[in-house]
Design a protein around this motif. Sequence first.
Motif, PDB file in Angstrom:
ATOM      1  N   PRO A  26     133.039-112.234  99.404  1.00 18.96           N
ATOM      2  CA  PRO A  26     131.875-111.683 100.106  1.00 18.96           C
ATOM      3  C   PRO A  26     131.412-112.492 101.314  1.00 18.96           C
ATOM      4  O   PRO A  26     130.975-111.912 102.311  1.00 18.96           O
ATOM      5  CB  PRO A  26     130.796-111.654  99.019  1.00 18.96           C
ATOM      6  N   VAL A  27     131.522-113.823 101.241  1.00 18.65           N
ATOM      7  CA  VAL A  27     131.045-114.651 102.349  1.00 18.65           C
ATOM      8  C   VAL A  27     131.795-114.332 103.643  1.00 18.65           C
ATOM      9  O   VAL A  27     131.215-114.397 104.740  1.00 18.65           O
ATOM     10  CB  VAL A  27     131.171-116.154 102.006  1.00 18.65           C
ATOM     11  N   VAL A  28     133.071-113.958 103.523  1.00 23.63           N
ATOM     12  CA  VAL A  28     133.855-113.622 104.710  1.00 23.63           C
ATOM     13  C   VAL A  28     133.297-112.376 105.386  1.00 23.63           C
ATOM     14  O   VAL A  28     133.129-112.326 106.605  1.00 23.63           O
ATOM     15  CB  VAL A  28     135.336-113.423 104.350  1.00 23.63           C
ATOM     16  N   LEU A  29     133.006-111.353 104.583  1.00 24.27           N
ATOM     17  CA  LEU A  29     132.437-110.127 105.150  1.00 24.27           C
ATOM     18  C   LEU A  29     131.085-110.405 105.785  1.00 24.27           C
ATOM     19  O   LEU A  29     130.791-109.900 106.871  1.00 24.27           O
ATOM     20  CB  LEU A  29     132.296-109.042 104.076  1.00 24.27           C
ATOM     21  N   TRP A  30     130.255-111.214 105.142  1.00 23.98           N
ATOM     22  CA  TRP A  30     128.939-111.518 105.704  1.00 23.98           C
ATOM     23  C   TRP A  30     129.077-112.252 107.040  1.00 23.98           C
ATOM     24  O   TRP A  30     128.292-112.023 107.968  1.00 23.98           O
ATOM     25  CB  TRP A  30     128.098-112.328 104.721  1.00 23.98           C
ATOM     26  N   ILE A  31     130.061-113.131 107.155  1.00 24.55           N
ATOM     27  CA  ILE A  31     130.294-113.815 108.427  1.00 24.55           C
ATOM     28  C   ILE A  31     130.671-112.804 109.506  1.00 24.55           C
ATOM     29  O   ILE A  31     130.165-112.847 110.636  1.00 24.55           O
ATOM     30  CB  ILE A  31     131.399-114.890 108.281  1.00 24.55           C
ATOM     31  N   VAL A  32     131.575-111.874 109.149  1.00 21.16           N
ATOM     32  CA  VAL A  32     131.973-110.830 110.094  1.00 21.16           C
ATOM     33  C   VAL A  32     130.767-109.982 110.496  1.00 21.16           C
ATOM     34  O   VAL A  32     130.594-109.638 111.677  1.00 21.16           O
ATOM     35  CB  VAL A  32     133.078-109.943 109.483  1.00 21.16           C
ATOM     36  N   LEU A  61     121.191-102.789 112.383  1.00 24.57           N
ATOM     37  CA  LEU A  61     121.010-103.942 111.498  1.00 24.57           C
ATOM     38  C   LEU A  61     120.944-103.525 110.032  1.00 24.57           C
ATOM     39  O   LEU A  61     121.542-104.179 109.165  1.00 24.57           O
ATOM     40  CB  LEU A  61     119.745-104.700 111.892  1.00 24.57           C
ATOM     41  N   VAL A  62     120.220-102.441 109.750  1.00 23.79           N
ATOM     42  CA  VAL A  62     120.142-101.961 108.360  1.00 23.79           C
ATOM     43  C   VAL A  62     121.526-101.560 107.867  1.00 23.79           C
ATOM     44  O   VAL A  62     121.910-101.860 106.728  1.00 23.79           O
ATOM     45  CB  VAL A  62     119.162-100.773 108.256  1.00 23.79           C
ATOM     46  N   GLY A  63     122.303-100.911 108.723  1.00 19.76           N
ATOM     47  CA  GLY A  63     123.642-100.496 108.342  1.00 19.76           C
ATOM     48  C   GLY A  63     124.553-101.677 108.042  1.00 19.76           C
ATOM     49  O   GLY A  63     125.345-101.633 107.091  1.00 19.76           O
ATOM     50  N   LEU A  64     124.455-102.735 108.835  1.00 20.54           N
ATOM     51  CA  LEU A  64     125.257-103.927 108.581  1.00 20.54           C
ATOM     52  C   LEU A  64     124.897-104.554 107.238  1.00 20.54           C
ATOM     53  O   LEU A  64     125.781-104.973 106.472  1.00 20.54           O
ATOM     54  CB  LEU A  64     125.068-104.950 109.707  1.00 20.54           C
ATOM     55  N   VAL A  65     123.603-104.611 106.940  1.00 16.31           N
ATOM     56  CA  VAL A  65     123.173-105.147 105.647  1.00 16.31           C
ATOM     57  C   VAL A  65     123.698-104.275 104.509  1.00 16.31           C
ATOM     58  O   VAL A  65     124.161-104.781 103.479  1.00 16.31           O
ATOM     59  CB  VAL A  65     121.632-105.255 105.591  1.00 16.31           C
ATOM     60  N   CYS A  66     123.651-102.965 104.696  1.00 11.20           N
ATOM     61  CA  CYS A  66     124.138-102.052 103.654  1.00 11.20           C
ATOM     62  C   CYS A  66     125.635-102.216 103.427  1.00 11.20           C
ATOM     63  O   CYS A  66     126.113-102.086 102.292  1.00 11.20           O
ATOM     64  CB  CYS A  66     123.805-100.606 104.020  1.00 11.20           C
ATOM     65  N   LYS A  71     129.583-104.050  99.498  1.00 16.25           N
ATOM     66  CA  LYS A  71     130.608-104.999  99.059  1.00 16.25           C
ATOM     67  C   LYS A  71     130.191-105.636  97.734  1.00 16.25           C
ATOM     68  O   LYS A  71     131.005-105.793  96.812  1.00 16.25           O
ATOM     69  CB  LYS A  71     130.797-106.062 100.133  1.00 16.25           C
ATOM     70  N   ALA A  72     128.907-105.994  97.624  1.00 15.82           N
ATOM     71  CA  ALA A  72     128.398-106.613  96.393  1.00 15.82           C
ATOM     72  C   ALA A  72     128.459-105.649  95.212  1.00 15.82           C
ATOM     73  O   ALA A  72     128.577-106.075  94.059  1.00 15.82           O
ATOM     74  CB  ALA A  72     126.961-107.098  96.604  1.00 15.82           C
ATOM     75  N   ALA A  73     128.394-104.349  95.485  1.00 18.31           N
ATOM     76  CA  ALA A  73     128.441-103.355  94.409  1.00 18.31           C
ATOM     77  C   ALA A  73     129.798-103.337  93.719  1.00 18.31           C
ATOM     78  O   ALA A  73     129.907-102.896  92.571  1.00 18.31           O
ATOM     79  CB  ALA A  73     128.129-101.965  94.965  1.00 18.31           C
ATOM     80  N   LEU A  90     132.138 -99.596  99.064  1.00 17.71           N
ATOM     81  CA  LEU A  90     132.307 -99.933 100.480  1.00 17.71           C
ATOM     82  C   LEU A  90     133.438 -99.109 101.088  1.00 17.71           C
ATOM     83  O   LEU A  90     133.318 -98.602 102.204  1.00 17.71           O
ATOM     84  CB  LEU A  90     132.592-101.431 100.619  1.00 17.71           C
ATOM     85  N   LEU A  91     134.521 -98.964 100.347  1.00 16.43           N
ATOM     86  CA  LEU A  91     135.617 -98.117 100.807  1.00 16.43           C
ATOM     87  C   LEU A  91     135.184 -96.660 100.944  1.00 16.43           C
ATOM     88  O   LEU A  91     135.662 -95.940 101.824  1.00 16.43           O
ATOM     89  CB  LEU A  91     136.806 -98.225  99.850  1.00 16.43           C
ATOM     90  N   LEU A  92     134.264 -96.233 100.086  1.00 18.60           N
ATOM     91  CA  LEU A  92     133.752 -94.864 100.156  1.00 18.60           C
ATOM     92  C   LEU A  92     132.970 -94.634 101.443  1.00 18.60           C
ATOM     93  O   LEU A  92     132.860 -93.498 101.915  1.00 18.60           O
ATOM     94  CB  LEU A  92     132.864 -94.566  98.941  1.00 18.60           C
ATOM     95  N   ALA A  93     132.430 -95.694 102.015  1.00 16.89           N
ATOM     96  CA  ALA A  93     131.745 -95.574 103.308  1.00 16.89           C
ATOM     97  C   ALA A  93     132.716 -95.679 104.474  1.00 16.89           C
ATOM     98  O   ALA A  93     132.611 -94.936 105.459  1.00 16.89           O
ATOM     99  CB  ALA A  93     130.673 -96.655 103.429  1.00 16.89           C
ATOM    100  N   ILE A  94     133.676 -96.596 104.369  1.00 16.79           N
ATOM    101  CA  ILE A  94     134.555 -96.894 105.501  1.00 16.79           C
ATOM    102  C   ILE A  94     135.654 -95.852 105.690  1.00 16.79           C
ATOM    103  O   ILE A  94     135.837 -95.313 106.802  1.00 16.79           O
ATOM    104  CB  ILE A  94     135.185 -98.289 105.332  1.00 16.79           C
TER     105      ILE A  94
END
Length: 230
Positions: A26-32, A61-66, A71-73, A90-94
């Motif tokens: 998860p930390v990698v995605l948060w950095i991105v 910004l809200v979308g990035l947080v979501c 990912k955490a889900a 997350l894949l269901l969104a992307i």
Amino acid sequence: MRDFRRRTITALIYAAIVLVAVAAPPVVLWIVLVVAARFGLSELLALRAGRPALAFGVVFLVGLVCLGLLKAAGALGARPGVADWLPVWLLLAIVPTWAADIAAYLVGSAVGRRRIAPSISPGKTVEGTAAGFVACAFAALGVGAAFGLPRVPVVIVALGLGPVGLAGDLLESFVKRRVGVKDSGAILPGHGGLLDRLDSLVAGATFVFVVFLAWLLSGLGAEGGIVDRF
């Protein structure tokens, strides 16, 4: 053809970065996401488009947080043993968002005739948009079936993600039209700025997270202590 080749190369690099971040810790995605926020907000500030820019900035910004929260889900609610290590929500969104973008571009370029919002986004056509909605719905249903996600939220996402993504795209386009520019930036050759690439995804991620949260807090999501584990 040159523009199509350049767009394809850029899209493949962008997709590779996103998919690596999705599969990484998860930390990698948060950095991105933090990097995306930094460059995206820089593009938005450079546009100086007033309140519409502020509205899209909030969506962005809200979308990035979501995206990070999806990912955490992880694989909550997925069929046991199928995707325990994958962030399936997350894949269901992307994946459906990408499917919609690709179908809308290809069909719109090939057979698109009727403009859906000529004063805001001249390149968007009714034909391309319809193809994008259909591709988005099938992709969402496919992701849901592949991972055994609960049917009700998947169907809601299949029906709603396309229109929500379009709304995010049109809002970003409206911001650009107010200041008379075609792209929000030039960081992505053939695609424009980062906002141009993420506009529908951030809106769609927010929608998917709201659907996920509603399912999580419902009786279906509470079964088996799922709420406690999240």
